[in-house]
Design a protein around this motif. Structure first.
Motif, short mmCIF file in Angstrom:
data_model
loop_
_atom_site.label_atom_id
_atom_site.label_comp_id
_atom_site.label_asym_id
_atom_site.label_seq_id
_atom_site.Cartn_x
_atom_site.Cartn_y
_atom_site.Cartn_z
N VAL A 62 32.66 56.55 37.11
CA VAL A 62 31.92 55.74 38.09
C VAL A 62 32.79 55.37 39.29
N ASP A 63 34.10 55.64 39.20
CA ASP A 63 35.01 55.39 40.33
C ASP A 63 36.21 56.31 40.18
N TYR A 64 36.20 57.43 40.90
CA TYR A 64 37.25 58.42 40.71
C TYR A 64 38.60 57.93 41.22
N ARG A 65 38.64 56.80 41.92
CA ARG A 65 39.89 56.20 42.36
C ARG A 65 40.23 54.96 41.53
N GLY A 66 39.53 54.79 40.42
CA GLY A 66 39.65 53.58 39.64
C GLY A 66 40.77 53.57 38.64
N ARG A 67 40.57 52.83 37.56
CA ARG A 67 41.57 52.58 36.54
C ARG A 67 41.68 53.77 35.58
N ILE A 74 40.29 41.58 35.04
CA ILE A 74 40.48 40.26 35.64
C ILE A 74 41.73 40.22 36.50
N ARG A 75 42.83 40.73 35.97
CA ARG A 75 44.12 40.66 36.67
C ARG A 75 44.11 41.43 37.99
N SER A 76 43.40 42.55 38.04
CA SER A 76 43.45 43.42 39.23
C SER A 76 42.40 43.07 40.28
N ASN A 77 41.51 42.12 39.98
CA ASN A 77 40.44 41.81 40.92
C ASN A 77 40.98 40.91 42.04
N GLU A 78 40.89 41.37 43.27
CA GLU A 78 41.46 40.65 44.40
C GLU A 78 40.56 39.51 44.87
N ARG A 101 27.14 30.96 33.44
CA ARG A 101 25.97 30.08 33.30
C ARG A 101 26.22 28.72 33.94
N GLN A 102 27.49 28.31 33.94
CA GLN A 102 27.85 27.02 34.52
C GLN A 102 28.09 27.10 36.03
N GLY A 103 27.96 28.30 36.59
CA GLY A 103 28.11 28.47 38.03
C GLY A 103 29.52 28.75 38.50
N ASP A 104 30.44 29.08 37.59
CA ASP A 104 31.81 29.37 37.98
C ASP A 104 31.85 30.62 38.85
N GLU A 105 32.32 30.48 40.08
CA GLU A 105 32.28 31.59 41.04
C GLU A 105 33.15 32.76 40.62
N ASN A 106 34.31 32.48 40.06
CA ASN A 106 35.20 33.56 39.64
C ASN A 106 34.61 34.35 38.47
N ALA A 107 34.02 33.63 37.50
CA ALA A 107 33.38 34.32 36.38
C ALA A 107 32.19 35.14 36.85
N GLU A 138 29.44 40.07 37.29
CA GLU A 138 28.55 40.90 38.11
C GLU A 138 29.14 42.27 38.39
N GLU A 139 30.46 42.33 38.59
CA GLU A 139 31.07 43.65 38.81
C GLU A 139 30.96 44.52 37.57
N CYS A 140 31.12 43.94 36.40
CA CYS A 140 30.98 44.71 35.17
C CYS A 140 29.52 45.13 34.96
#
Length: 325
Positions: free
Chosen positions: A171-176, A199-203, A226-232, A237-239
């Motif tokens: 799904v991403d030929y330049r990915g992990r 998590i560690r690699s997300n800028e 569910r609690q609205g945490d923006e980082n979570a 959503e990316e996954c």
């Protein structure tokens, strides 16, 4: 109590599920913990003890047992009942004669199949896809597994791997880099095994969140979402975008009536299912009919009941010591 009993074994990375089956129903069930890194030979004595205990609890002898089947998390040759390739789980399995193991221990024939293929067979015959003839199942957990039913038959292919490598679709030929050696696989971009790296690699997420979430699993992340945490929300959503993109490709490749989602991560189905349904509805090229995306009905029992598809054939040929699919 007598009868034509079969034993179905689902070989997970940390948990092994074992079911005693009679007339397409699991009448006894147990689990044992496993360390897949130590290999399959290390687990065989524990599996033997668990099987014998199930027989004893049901009040039957080994003479009432007609077959044993194993769902394996890797590439197998079901015709020769051999494991042909592993991926950091039970890596000694290729050198084990499992037919001999079942025959010498209980005097019964043995069947072997890929675990994800068996899961889709279970859902097709007994679960969420019952009554359909074209199905894709995606299991989302430590890794990503897929199985396909095409025109009311399990999709197998020349090398016995058709339909089962959906987790290793790029799904991403330049990915992990994935554990399989490829780059940008679905599994590498959005599975529990790679979650710390995700998590560690997300800028886009904060340094403090990276530290706090370094040991989190998807259950915790979706709870924070569910609690609205923006980082979570960013991570989840990316996954989900990766899973949805893969499903669009499965739909384009296999033309199913239904896509079944299973695996431990689907305990957050209340968030995942609506999100993926909307994403796929907006992007999949399906001009004739919408493909339904649904939750597994059988859960952890899908592969065990999928084995019954093959074990019923063994019951009709119970005097044979080696079963050829």
């Amino acid at each position: 109590m007598g009868g034509n009993y079969s034993v179905a074994i689902d070989l997970g990375g940390t948990i092994i599920k074992i079911g005693l089956i009679l007339d397409s129903e699991i009448v006894r069930f147990t689990t044992i913990s496993s360390d897949s890194v130590r290999g399959l030979s290390h687990m065989l004595p524990k599996m033997e003890h668990a099987i014998d205990s199930l027989l004893s609890e049901e009040g039957i002898s080994s003479t009432d047992l007609v077959s044993i089947g194993l769902a394996f998390p890797g590439m197998v040759n079901p015709v020769e009942c051999k494991v042909i390739s592993t991926n950091d789980k039970y890596d000694d399995a290729c050198d084990i004669d499992l037919c001999h193991w079942a025959d010498s221990r209980w005097g019964v024939p043995f069947v072997l199949e890929n675990d994800a293929r068996l899961a889709v067979i279970g859902e097709w015959l007994y679960g969420a896809a019952k009554g359909t003839g074209n199905v894709v199942m995606m299991t989302i957990g430590t890794g990503i597994g897929t199985g396909v039913i095409l025109d009311s038959k399990p999709l197998v292919g020349h090398h016995h791997q058709a339909g089962s490598l959906g987790g290793h679709m790029v799904v991403d030929y330049r990915g992990r880099r994935c554990s399989c050696g490829n780059i940008g696989c679905v599994e590498a971009m959005a599975s529990s095994f790679f979650l710390p790296d995700i998590i560690r690699s997300n800028e886009r997420v904060s340094p403090d969140f990276k530290i706090a979430a370094s040991d989190m699993d998807f259950k915790q992340l979706f709870g924070l979402m569910r609690q609205g945490d923006e980082n979570a929300i960013i991570i989840c959503e990316e996954c989900m975008n990766v899973w949805a993109a893969a499903i669009v490709s499965y739909i384009h490749a296999y033309d199913p009536e239904v896509v079944v989602l299973g695996g431990g991560i689907m305990r957050s189905a209340d968030i995942i299912l609506p999100y993926i349904n909307k994403w796929v509805e907006d992007r999949a090229w399906t001009p004739i009919d919408r493909v339904h995306i649904v939750l597994s009905e059988l859960g952890d029992n899908a592969a065990l009941l999928g084995l019954n598809y093959y074990l019923t054939s063994v019951k009709r040929r119970r005097n044979e010591k080696v079963f050829k699919l």
